[in-house]
Design a protein around this motif. Structure first.
Motif, PDB file in Angstrom:
ATOM      1  N   ASP A 135      20.549  25.974  23.038  1.00  0.00           N
ATOM      2  CA  ASP A 135      20.883  25.223  24.245  1.00  0.00           C
ATOM      3  C   ASP A 135      22.350  24.798  24.225  1.00  0.00           C
ATOM      4  OD1 ASP A 135      18.320  25.425  25.277  1.00  0.00           O
ATOM      5  OD2 ASP A 135      17.708  23.421  24.613  1.00  0.00           O
ATOM      6  N   LEU A 185      22.296  29.990  30.780  1.00  0.00           N
ATOM      7  CA  LEU A 185      21.880  28.679  31.272  1.00  0.00           C
ATOM      8  C   LEU A 185      20.650  28.783  32.177  1.00  0.00           C
ATOM      9  CD1 LEU A 185      25.365  27.123  31.886  1.00  0.00           C
ATOM     10  CD2 LEU A 185      23.677  26.357  30.215  1.00  0.00           C
ATOM     11  N   GLU A 213      26.403  31.613  32.764  1.00  0.00           N
ATOM     12  CA  GLU A 213      25.436  31.313  33.824  1.00  0.00           C
ATOM     13  C   GLU A 213      24.071  31.930  33.550  1.00  0.00           C
ATOM     14  OE1 GLU A 213      24.927  31.782  38.640  1.00  0.00           O
ATOM     15  OE2 GLU A 213      26.856  32.222  37.734  1.00  0.00           O
ATOM     16  N   ALA A 254      24.625  27.743  24.831  1.00  0.00           N
ATOM     17  CA  ALA A 254      24.601  28.132  26.250  1.00  0.00           C
ATOM     18  C   ALA A 254      25.446  27.174  27.081  1.00  0.00           C
ATOM     19  CB  ALA A 254      23.166  28.163  26.761  1.00  0.00           C
ATOM     20  N   MET A 255      25.331  25.901  26.810  1.00  0.00           N
ATOM     21  CA  MET A 255      26.107  24.913  27.560  1.00  0.00           C
ATOM     22  C   MET A 255      27.599  25.067  27.295  1.00  0.00           C
ATOM     23  SD  MET A 255      24.339  22.796  29.499  1.00  0.00           S
ATOM     24  CE  MET A 255      25.214  21.230  29.539  1.00  0.00           C
ATOM     25  N   LEU A 261      24.409  23.224  37.481  1.00  0.00           N
ATOM     26  CA  LEU A 261      25.041  23.787  36.292  1.00  0.00           C
ATOM     27  C   LEU A 261      26.547  23.890  36.453  1.00  0.00           C
ATOM     28  CD1 LEU A 261      22.462  26.604  35.507  1.00  0.00           C
ATOM     29  CD2 LEU A 261      22.673  24.382  34.391  1.00  0.00           C
TER      30      LEU A 261
END
Length: 70
Positions: A36, A48, A45, A39-40, A60
């Protein structure tokens, strides 16, 4: 867990301010997984959307909008 974090990030101004100052540390303290967090931080995109399928793309994008004042 990422969905919950993003929802809280959109509602909790203190959390958002902390996240803007130290995103990785805030996500670690919140208990997000390494996937996580990656990904952040990558702002990928597709990753996420996979990790937080219940969040809208607009939400997002807000989280990852660069802050030019720093």
């Amino acid at each position: 867990m990422l969905d919950k974090f993003l929802a809280q990030l959109g509602e909790d101004t203190e959390l958002l301010e902390s996240y803007q100052k130290a995103p990785k540390e805030v996500m670690e303290e919140y208990g997000l997984s390494e996937d996580d967090i990656t990904a952040m931080l990558s702002a990928d995109e597709q990753k996420l959307k996979e990790r937080a399928p219940h969040r809208s793309p607009t939400h997002l994008l807000f989280v990852h909008q660069p802050n030019d004042e720093k």
